[in-house]
Design an enzyme around this catalytic site. Structure first.
Site, mmCIF file in Angstrom:
data_model
loop_
_atom_site.group_PDB
_atom_site.id
_atom_site.type_symbol
_atom_site.label_atom_id
_atom_site.label_comp_id
_atom_site.label_asym_id
_atom_site.label_seq_id
_atom_site.Cartn_x
_atom_site.Cartn_y
_atom_site.Cartn_z
ATOM 1 N N ARG A 219 37.421 56.384 37.134
ATOM 2 C CA ARG A 219 38.261 57.556 37.444
ATOM 3 C C ARG A 219 37.982 58.701 36.471
ATOM 4 O O ARG A 219 37.851 59.853 36.880
ATOM 5 C CB ARG A 219 39.752 57.184 37.406
ATOM 6 C CG ARG A 219 40.208 56.501 38.678
ATOM 7 C CD ARG A 219 41.518 55.836 38.516
ATOM 8 N NE ARG A 219 41.431 54.775 37.523
ATOM 9 C CZ ARG A 219 42.319 53.813 37.369
ATOM 10 N NH1 ARG A 219 43.395 53.797 38.121
ATOM 11 N NH2 ARG A 219 42.167 52.874 36.465
ATOM 12 N N GLY B 143 34.265 46.076 39.756
ATOM 13 C CA GLY B 143 35.407 46.221 38.840
ATOM 14 C C GLY B 143 34.845 46.661 37.506
ATOM 15 O O GLY B 143 33.820 47.355 37.452
ATOM 16 N N GLU C 297 41.722 37.439 43.947
ATOM 17 C CA GLU C 297 41.173 36.211 43.357
ATOM 18 C C GLU C 297 42.262 35.183 43.075
ATOM 19 O O GLU C 297 42.032 33.981 43.207
ATOM 20 C CB GLU C 297 40.418 36.560 42.057
ATOM 21 C CG GLU C 297 39.106 37.276 42.359
ATOM 22 C CD GLU C 297 38.539 38.031 41.171
ATOM 23 O OE1 GLU C 297 39.070 39.121 40.856
ATOM 24 O OE2 GLU C 297 37.586 37.539 40.548
ATOM 25 N N HIS D 296 31.152 43.629 44.574
ATOM 26 C CA HIS D 296 32.365 43.590 43.744
ATOM 27 C C HIS D 296 32.180 44.581 42.592
ATOM 28 O O HIS D 296 31.340 44.363 41.713
ATOM 29 C CB HIS D 296 32.566 42.158 43.222
ATOM 30 C CG HIS D 296 33.735 42.008 42.293
ATOM 31 N ND1 HIS D 296 34.889 41.323 42.630
ATOM 32 C CD2 HIS D 296 33.922 42.436 41.024
ATOM 33 C CE1 HIS D 296 35.727 41.358 41.609
ATOM 34 N NE2 HIS D 296 35.163 42.032 40.617
ATOM 35 N N ASP E 289 35.430 54.077 32.460
ATOM 36 C CA ASP E 289 36.427 54.077 33.525
ATOM 37 C C ASP E 289 35.978 55.031 34.633
ATOM 38 O O ASP E 289 35.789 56.230 34.392
ATOM 39 C CB ASP E 289 37.773 54.529 32.938
ATOM 40 C CG ASP E 289 38.891 54.371 33.946
ATOM 41 O OD1 ASP E 289 39.754 53.513 33.728
ATOM 42 O OD2 ASP E 289 38.885 55.101 34.965
ATOM 43 N N ASN F 83 45.268 31.978 34.479
ATOM 44 C CA ASN F 83 43.984 32.493 33.981
ATOM 45 C C ASN F 83 44.132 32.635 32.466
ATOM 46 O O ASN F 83 44.740 33.590 31.976
ATOM 47 C CB ASN F 83 43.686 33.845 34.647
ATOM 48 C CG ASN F 83 42.329 34.392 34.252
ATOM 49 O OD1 ASN F 83 41.679 33.869 33.334
ATOM 50 N ND2 ASN F 83 41.906 35.447 34.914
ATOM 51 N N ARG G 151 28.278 47.147 30.332
ATOM 52 C CA ARG G 151 27.064 46.293 30.334
ATOM 53 C C ARG G 151 25.923 47.008 31.039
ATOM 54 O O ARG G 151 26.134 47.650 32.071
ATOM 55 C CB ARG G 151 27.336 44.971 31.059
ATOM 56 C CG ARG G 151 28.375 44.128 30.380
ATOM 57 C CD ARG G 151 28.629 42.837 31.146
ATOM 58 N NE ARG G 151 30.046 42.511 31.098
ATOM 59 C CZ ARG G 151 30.703 41.788 31.995
ATOM 60 N NH1 ARG G 151 30.067 41.284 33.035
ATOM 61 N NH2 ARG G 151 31.985 41.560 31.861
ATOM 62 N N HIS H 61 31.942 35.855 39.581
ATOM 63 C CA HIS H 61 32.803 36.519 40.577
ATOM 64 C C HIS H 61 32.798 35.782 41.916
ATOM 65 O O HIS H 61 33.121 36.371 42.958
ATOM 66 C CB HIS H 61 32.338 37.976 40.868
ATOM 67 C CG HIS H 61 32.497 38.933 39.741
ATOM 68 N ND1 HIS H 61 31.570 39.915 39.471
ATOM 69 C CD2 HIS H 61 33.482 39.090 38.821
ATOM 70 C CE1 HIS H 61 31.957 40.625 38.429
ATOM 71 N NE2 HIS H 61 33.115 40.144 38.017
ATOM 72 N N ARG I 3 41.692 29.247 36.653
ATOM 73 C CA ARG I 3 40.397 29.907 36.737
ATOM 74 C C ARG I 3 39.508 29.359 35.612
ATOM 75 O O ARG I 3 39.914 29.352 34.445
ATOM 76 C CB ARG I 3 40.575 31.412 36.548
ATOM 77 C CG ARG I 3 39.256 32.107 36.613
ATOM 78 C CD ARG I 3 39.329 33.529 36.155
ATOM 79 N NE ARG I 3 37.994 34.095 36.221
ATOM 80 C CZ ARG I 3 37.572 35.051 35.431
ATOM 81 N NH1 ARG I 3 38.367 35.552 34.506
ATOM 82 N NH2 ARG I 3 36.352 35.509 35.557
HETATM 83 P P1 ADP Z 1 38.728 44.297 36.369
HETATM 84 O O1 ADP Z 1 37.307 43.859 36.457
HETATM 85 O O2 ADP Z 1 39.196 44.498 34.978
HETATM 86 O O3 ADP Z 1 39.675 43.490 37.245
HETATM 87 P P2 ADP Z 1 39.235 46.395 38.316
HETATM 88 O O4 ADP Z 1 38.797 45.635 39.519
HETATM 89 O O5 ADP Z 1 40.695 46.682 38.180
HETATM 90 O O6 ADP Z 1 38.688 45.770 36.988
HETATM 91 O O7 ADP Z 1 38.426 47.788 38.330
HETATM 92 C C1 ADP Z 1 38.537 48.706 37.298
HETATM 93 C C2 ADP Z 1 37.747 49.947 37.661
HETATM 94 O O8 ADP Z 1 38.239 50.466 38.907
HETATM 95 C C3 ADP Z 1 37.853 51.072 36.637
HETATM 96 O O9 ADP Z 1 36.578 51.636 36.395
HETATM 97 C C4 ADP Z 1 38.738 52.079 37.352
HETATM 98 O O10 ADP Z 1 38.481 53.403 36.935
HETATM 99 C C5 ADP Z 1 38.309 51.875 38.785
HETATM 100 N N1 ADP Z 1 39.242 52.454 39.742
HETATM 101 C C6 ADP Z 1 40.527 52.085 39.996
HETATM 102 N N2 ADP Z 1 41.069 52.932 40.911
HETATM 103 C C7 ADP Z 1 40.120 53.848 41.233
HETATM 104 C C8 ADP Z 1 40.060 54.996 42.106
HETATM 105 N N3 ADP Z 1 41.101 55.347 42.844
HETATM 106 N N4 ADP Z 1 38.904 55.682 42.162
HETATM 107 C C9 ADP Z 1 37.836 55.326 41.413
HETATM 108 N N5 ADP Z 1 37.826 54.272 40.586
HETATM 109 C C10 ADP Z 1 38.950 53.539 40.485
#
Ligand code: ADP
Length: 403
Positions: free
Chosen positions: A288, A214, A388, A212, A286, A7, A245, A184, A95
């Site tokens: 979390r 992320g 992926e 999805h 984020d 990637n 976004r 995606h 990718r």
């Molecule tokens: P990317 O698109 O960069 O691959 P990811 O699929 O890793 O992203 O997702 C990132 C998001 O997932 C972040 O907002 C992160 O806070 C959230 N995340 C990861 N673990 C948890 C969790 N246990 N609870 C809530 N959100 C989470």
């Protein structure tokens, strides 16, 4: 058989080497800050040996060619490596973000296919050039190894015309290729396949809503195993609220902001892609952090959370209407796989459309697949870990096997 997955970003290259006999990862790594004085490469081989830690190389890596040479060296090195010779790699899967209407499936990167990827640079100016460089460099460093492009857009090429057109004058489609493409796709397809396996039904008998979530986020309506609609559009800005976004907004906002705030069209694009979404509402992108802030009573974090889950819920309703019968809704990626709070808020009060969550099951952690619905729920609710890279390896393997 071993497949290497690449990637390539504008200043980074991620890689994973798979053993396709058991789908196990043999090595992974990430090269960052290519072209800067302090580049780095992190490399890990599997299974992890006791006492052996990740290898870090810190040196100037001037371009993607140097990065790829280093990756080849680490993979074949007697100490850090997992293969004796690069010729053990049966294929390399790349990718590629945008394949437009030219790519409905993964494909061997012949000169003609490479030219088609080049032709799509205007549709993905931030991603396709780096993906292309990755392929071109890989061809020069691993000559004779088949190189396969796997496209984020390909799974959505089955979307029918009435769902992919925007209601602009028709020539904007024919002359400027403006339409919904969706992204995606590799993840939506992978989790749909995993869900079909779990339900013990052929994929082409299944209707799913795949979600999805992320940093980028999108949903797809999957009818009889094929994508028939998706929330991202011509670009990855449309649809759900994401980390930074805004997703769907009134398209007249661009003019309003230009005239009343005085931003240029480029500044508005940046605003909507990089400064909006969850970050724009509460200062954090984020999930979390946002959940932590919600627990502490932060009203902006609560608003961001409510907006985020409300938008997903609206699309769940919309895709139920598109599909008629739904076998399962599937949550995946960082937030979808790991956040019971987000899943519960999305599924609350959906009993009338047959989506009934078991809130106790929803609190369990999901390592690969978890069923979250009550036994009476007509629609299954699943959390599935996406993969992926494995999907790119599987498609690369299939394309090579097909010759
Ligand atoms: P990317 O698109 O960069 O691959 P990811 O699929 O890793 O992203 O997702 C990132 C998001 O997932 C972040 O907002 C992160 O806070 C959230 N995340 C990861 N673990 C948890 C969790 N246990 N609870 C809530 N959100 C989470």
């Amino acid at each position: 058989m071993k497949i290497l997955v690449i990637n390539a970003g504008s200043s980074s290259v991620k890689y994973q080497l798979f053993n396709m006999e058991n789908h196990q990862v043999m090595a992974t790594g990430l090269v960052e800050r290519i072209g800067e004085p302090h580049s780095s490469l992190k490399h890990q081989k599997y299974p992890k040996q006791p006492g052996a830690s990740e290898i870090t190389v810190e040196q100037a890596i001037s371009d993607h060619k140097e990065a790829m040479e280093l990756i080849g060296k680490l993979l074949t090195d007697p100490h850090s490596g997992v293969i004796k010779d690069a010729l053990e790699i049966a294929g390399i899967g790349h990718r590629v973000v945008h394949g437009g209407e030219a790519f409905h499936d993964a494909m061997v990167m012949t000169d003609e296919a490479l030219q088609a990827v080049r032709d799509h640079v205007p549709l993905a100016p931030l991603h396709n050039p780096a993906n292309l460089t990755g392929i071109e460099v890989s061809i020069s460093i691993f000559p004779g190894v088949p190189q396969v492009g796997v496209f984020d857009t390909a799974f959505h090429q089955s979307i029918p015309a009435h769902a992919y057109h925007y209601a602009l004058p028709y020539e904007y489609y024919t002359k400027h290729r403006i339409r919904r493409y969706g992204f995606h796709g590799t993840s939506h397809y992978y989790v749909a396949k995993e869900a079909a396996k779990y339900l013990n039904k052929p994929l082409n008998d299944c209707n799913f809503i795949t979600i999805h979530l992320g940093n980028g986020a999108s949903m797809a309506a999957v009818e009889r195993g094929k994508s028939v609609d998706t929330t991202m559009g011509m670009t990855p800005l449309e649809g759900l609220i994401m980390g930074t976004r805004c997703g769907d907004v009134d398209p007249a906002l661009h003019v309003y902001i230009a005239e009343n705030v005085g931003l240029t069209i480029q500044a508005i694009d940046k605003l909507m892609n990089k400064e909006s979404g969850l970050k724009g509402i509460c200062g954090s992108n984020d999930m979390r952090d946002i959940l932590e802030k919600v627990r502490k009573g932060d009203k902006y974090a609560k608003l961001a959370f409510d907006m985020y889950t409300y938008r997903i819920k609206k699309y769940v309703g919309s895709y139920c209407a598109v599909l008629g019968d739904v076998d399962a809704i599937i949550f995946t990626a960082g937030i979808g796989q790991n956040s019971p709070d987000v899943r519960e808020a999305v599924c609350s009060r959906l009993n009338n459309i047959g989506i009934i969550m078991d809130t106790a099951k929803n609190k369990q952690s999901c390592s690969s697949i978890l069923e979250l619905n009550t036994s009476e729920s007509p629609v299954k609710i699943l959390a599935i870990a996406t993969n992926e890279e494995l999907e790119i390896a599987l498609q690369t393997h299939r394309v090579i096997a097909e010759g």
